[in-house]
Structure formats: C-alpha cells, structure tokens
Design an enzyme around this catalytic site. Structure first.
Site, PDB file in Angstrom:
ATOM      1  N   GLN A 202      40.410  57.145  43.579  1.00  0.00           N
ATOM      2  CA  GLN A 202      40.666  57.156  45.017  1.00  0.00           C
ATOM      3  C   GLN A 202      42.042  57.721  45.343  1.00  0.00           C
ATOM      4  O   GLN A 202      42.211  58.440  46.332  1.00  0.00           O
ATOM      5  CB  GLN A 202      40.532  55.740  45.592  1.00  0.00           C
ATOM      6  CG  GLN A 202      39.116  55.211  45.629  1.00  0.00           C
ATOM      7  CD  GLN A 202      38.235  55.946  46.625  1.00  0.00           C
ATOM      8  OE1 GLN A 202      38.698  56.552  47.582  1.00  0.00           O
ATOM      9  NE2 GLN A 202      36.928  55.884  46.393  1.00  0.00           N
TER      10      GLN A 202
ATOM     11  N   ASP B 258      42.826  46.047  41.292  1.00  0.00           N
ATOM     12  CA  ASP B 258      43.019  44.741  41.932  1.00  0.00           C
ATOM     13  C   ASP B 258      43.972  43.844  41.157  1.00  0.00           C
ATOM     14  O   ASP B 258      44.842  43.191  41.745  1.00  0.00           O
ATOM     15  CB  ASP B 258      41.671  44.009  42.060  1.00  0.00           C
ATOM     16  CG  ASP B 258      40.771  44.614  43.122  1.00  0.00           C
ATOM     17  OD1 ASP B 258      41.286  45.313  44.015  1.00  0.00           O
ATOM     18  OD2 ASP B 258      39.550  44.380  43.052  1.00  0.00           O
ATOM     19  N   THR B 259      43.797  43.782  39.839  1.00  0.00           N
ATOM     20  CA  THR B 259      44.569  42.841  39.034  1.00  0.00           C
ATOM     21  C   THR B 259      46.033  43.239  38.880  1.00  0.00           C
ATOM     22  O   THR B 259      46.847  42.422  38.464  1.00  0.00           O
ATOM     23  CB  THR B 259      43.942  42.692  37.635  1.00  0.00           C
ATOM     24  OG1 THR B 259      43.771  43.999  37.047  1.00  0.00           O
ATOM     25  CG2 THR B 259      42.585  42.009  37.719  1.00  0.00           C
TER      26      THR B 259
ATOM     27  N   GLU C 285      13.982  55.269  33.590  1.00  0.00           N
ATOM     28  CA  GLU C 285      13.271  55.601  34.827  1.00  0.00           C
ATOM     29  C   GLU C 285      13.849  54.898  36.055  1.00  0.00           C
ATOM     30  O   GLU C 285      13.470  55.216  37.188  1.00  0.00           O
ATOM     31  CB  GLU C 285      11.783  55.287  34.668  1.00  0.00           C
ATOM     32  CG  GLU C 285      11.106  56.202  33.653  1.00  0.00           C
ATOM     33  CD  GLU C 285       9.600  56.002  33.573  1.00  0.00           C
ATOM     34  OE1 GLU C 285       9.029  55.405  34.509  1.00  0.00           O
ATOM     35  OE2 GLU C 285       8.996  56.440  32.580  1.00  0.00           O
TER      36      GLU C 285
ATOM     37  N   GLN D  14      47.762  44.811  41.507  1.00  0.00           N
ATOM     38  CA  GLN D  14      48.376  44.969  42.823  1.00  0.00           C
ATOM     39  C   GLN D  14      49.424  43.904  43.132  1.00  0.00           C
ATOM     40  O   GLN D  14      50.478  44.204  43.706  1.00  0.00           O
ATOM     41  CB  GLN D  14      47.297  44.963  43.908  1.00  0.00           C
ATOM     42  CG  GLN D  14      46.450  46.220  43.917  1.00  0.00           C
ATOM     43  CD  GLN D  14      45.485  46.256  45.083  1.00  0.00           C
ATOM     44  OE1 GLN D  14      45.602  45.480  46.035  1.00  0.00           O
ATOM     45  NE2 GLN D  14      44.515  47.150  45.014  1.00  0.00           N
TER      46      GLN D  14
ATOM     47  N   GLY E  42      36.093  58.618  44.417  1.00  0.00           N
ATOM     48  CA  GLY E  42      37.132  59.547  44.826  1.00  0.00           C
ATOM     49  C   GLY E  42      36.746  61.013  44.725  1.00  0.00           C
ATOM     50  O   GLY E  42      37.072  61.807  45.614  1.00  0.00           O
TER      51      GLY E  42
ATOM     52  N   HIS F  12      40.721  48.100  49.305  1.00  0.00           N
ATOM     53  CA  HIS F  12      39.804  46.984  49.069  1.00  0.00           C
ATOM     54  C   HIS F  12      40.553  45.720  49.461  1.00  0.00           C
ATOM     55  O   HIS F  12      41.769  45.631  49.288  1.00  0.00           O
ATOM     56  CB  HIS F  12      39.380  46.959  47.595  1.00  0.00           C
ATOM     57  CG  HIS F  12      38.512  45.802  47.199  1.00  0.00           C
ATOM     58  ND1 HIS F  12      37.448  45.373  47.955  1.00  0.00           N
ATOM     59  CD2 HIS F  12      38.553  44.980  46.112  1.00  0.00           C
ATOM     60  CE1 HIS F  12      36.862  44.343  47.348  1.00  0.00           C
ATOM     61  NE2 HIS F  12      37.527  44.083  46.239  1.00  0.00           N
TER      62      HIS F  12
ATOM     63  N   ASP G 265      31.310  43.126  49.192  1.00  0.00           N
ATOM     64  CA  ASP G 265      31.519  44.006  48.047  1.00  0.00           C
ATOM     65  C   ASP G 265      31.357  43.238  46.739  1.00  0.00           C
ATOM     66  O   ASP G 265      30.646  43.682  45.829  1.00  0.00           O
ATOM     67  CB  ASP G 265      32.909  44.633  48.132  1.00  0.00           C
ATOM     68  CG  ASP G 265      33.164  45.652  47.032  1.00  0.00           C
ATOM     69  OD1 ASP G 265      32.649  46.778  47.139  1.00  0.00           O
ATOM     70  OD2 ASP G 265      33.876  45.329  46.061  1.00  0.00           O
TER      71      ASP G 265
END
EC number: 1.1.1.86
Length: 332
Positions: free
Chosen positions: A29, A84-85, A232, A87, A135, A109, A192
C-alpha cells in the site's frame, strides 16, 4: 441508514495538494499511496528506517526518503502504512514526539485506533483511507486513469475538516474515480477481522483442508482430492467475484447448483453460524486483539507452531507437485 458514497466531484484535490504528506512504510500500500499522491500534485516524503531494504526502491522511483521521525517532523499529514504489530512502536518512538497541533494522523486500517493501542492527542485529526484492493492494483488503476473503491472514516475531527481531508487524500490515490464509501474505524476493523477469520482466510482454509481430509480418508487419491476441493475453488470464487452468488449459480451445471442449494446449508449449518457469532464477539470485545498483541510480544510461539503445522499438511505437498504441472499457476 443509507450508505454514503463520494466521487471526484465531491472531493477537493487542492486540499491534499496543500499538505506535506509523510507515508510511513513502503510496502504494497505504501508505494501505491506515495506514488499516486505525488502524481496528483501532493508534497510526499517516505519514512523508513535507515536499514530498510525499501529505501533504495523508493529513491529509485523519485521519492524523498527520510527516517520515520524526520518524515513525521517535516509533515503535517502522516499516513501510517506499516504492519499492525509495528505501528504502536513506530508511533511512540518516531511519530508522537513530532506531532504538532493541527497535524493529521491517517491509517490504512483501524486496528490500532479501535483497540486503543495508539492514543493520539486531542488536537490532531485522526482519519482512515483504506483502498479495497492490494497496492499493485491501486497503483495500476490510478495509472490507467481509473481507481479502486476506498473506505474513509474519521475518528477525531480536531480541525473540523477531517472528512474533506480524507476524501481529498482518497481522490489523490484514485479512489474517488470509483467511489469512496464512508464508514467508521469500528466498523472497518471489526468487519475486516471477522471476514479474515470466519470466511476469507480462516473459514476458507479450514473448509478446504477438511474437505481434502474427508476425501483422502475415504480412499480417494490425494491428487484428485486436491483438484476437487482446492484447485477448482478459484473458478467458483472468480464467478462469485464477477456476478455474485446468483451469477455463480447461473454459470455452473444444474447438478452442481442443486448440490449447492441442498447440501451447502448442511455444511454451514446453525452450529457454524453460532461459531461465527462467537468469533465476531471476540473481535468486538477485544479478546482477539489482546490475544494477538500478547502473542506477538511473546515472540509468536503459538503462531509459529500453527503455521508449521499448516505447512506440513499433506495438501501442501500434493499441491506443490500438481502446480508444477500447470505453468499458468506459476508466478513470474
């Protein structure tokens, strides 16, 4: 309540063009946001640690690269696009000491804000811009003059102009060409996480593995089982993606559709739905977030054990062999 959707005509690109933007992180991103904002006329710099392997890539693409602290001090809009971890630590070490009254703190997020891991001061805007695509797709669509739909949310409106700023940012990465949907940090985060755990990742992975096991344990060849329950699956998901569940059912055989309609509810029954509700409750009350943060801080022992168990499953060995026969499944 009616869903609010905004487009280019609703956005003022001049707002983001008048800000000094720091994008913290240069992954999937990060690169898409930074390059597209730059191409939209915004003043962009990247925040990366001195030893980051991404620094050279960002510089090669013509972006100014600073440390996260330097970028935060220079900017008045800081978009955090690190994992996330990571930040919370980046915020505490590099961003918080450099936040100024009137700055804007943006996220891709809502996890760290929703669960109180990051607590910004009251005199800064806190907003989210979250493209609903990876991204590389965000960037490709932007370059092609199109866009990927985005979510925007405002958690804290210190300036009184946070939504307009978020909408301008979303327009700057092409989102308003497709549509920008208004949400909240709570709604984005909880839906999410639930989607990942119950359907897209956890639910789908467990369904495929269990179906494979049932066939193999019944005496069928593992290779045939792999084709029927994993390979499939892409065909069906693509049909759903293009035309919804009804479109998928229209495209399959009558035999397959009858089996879908009559047997599907026996697999995903009331018990499964209740389990899904419990998973959602753990997302809503913070149980999952606390568990994941503690797991990460402990060095991820359970995460690593479960990951190793998954990688050792028979379906992985069988799949690797079969994919080697299908050149079109190989990544370049």
């Amino acid at each position: 309540m009616a869903t609010e959707i905004f487009y280019d005509a609703d956005a003022d690109l001049g707002i983001i063009q008048g800000r000094k933007v720091a994008v913290i992180g240069y992954g999937s991103q990060g690169h898409a946001h930074a390059l597209s904002l730059r191409d939209s006329g915004a003043d962009v710099r990247i925040g990366l640690p001195e030893g980051s392997k991404s620094r050279a890539k960002a510089e090669e693409e013509g972006l100014r690269v600073l440390t996260p602290a330097e970028a935060s001090a220079e900017a008045d809009l800081i978009m955090i696009l690190a994992p996330d971890t990571k930040q919370r630590q980046i915020y505490a070490d590099d961003i918080a000491p450099n936040l100024k009254s009137g700055d804007a703190l943006f996220f891709g997020h809502g996890f760290n804000i929703r669960y109180g891991l990051i607590k910004p001061p009251s005199d800064v805007d806190v907003a989210m811009v979250a493209p609903k695509g990876p991204g590389h797709l965000v960037r490709r669509q932007f370059v092609d003059g199109k866009g990927v739909p985005c979510l925007i949310a405002v958690e804290q409106d210190a300036s009184g102009n946070a939504q307009a700023l978020a909408l301008s940012y979303a327009a700057g990465i092409g989102g308003a060409r497709a549509g920008v949907i208004k949400t909240t940090f709570t709604e984005e985060t909880e839906t999410d996480l639930f989607g990942e755990q119950a359907v897209l990742c956890g639910g789908a992975s467990a369904l495929v593995q269990t179906g494979f096991e049932v066939l193999v344990e019944a005496g069928y060849q593992p290779e045939i089982a792999y084709f029927e329950v994993l390979h499939e699956l892409k065909l069906i998901v693509d049909l759903m993606w293009e035309g919804g569940i009804a479109g998928q059912r229209y495209s399959i055989s009558d035999t397959a559709e009858y089996g879908d309609l009559t047997r599907g509810p026996r697999v995903i029954d009331a018990h499964v739905k209740e389990s899904m509700r419990k998973i959602l409750a753990e997302v809503q009350d913070g149980t999952f977030a606390k568990e994941w943060v503690a797991e990460d801080e402990a060095g991820r022992p359970n995460f690593n054990k479960l990951q190793d168990q998954g990688n050792a499953h028979q379906i992985e060995e069988v799949g690797k062999k079969l994919r080697s026969l299908m050149s079109w499944t190989q990544r370049p």
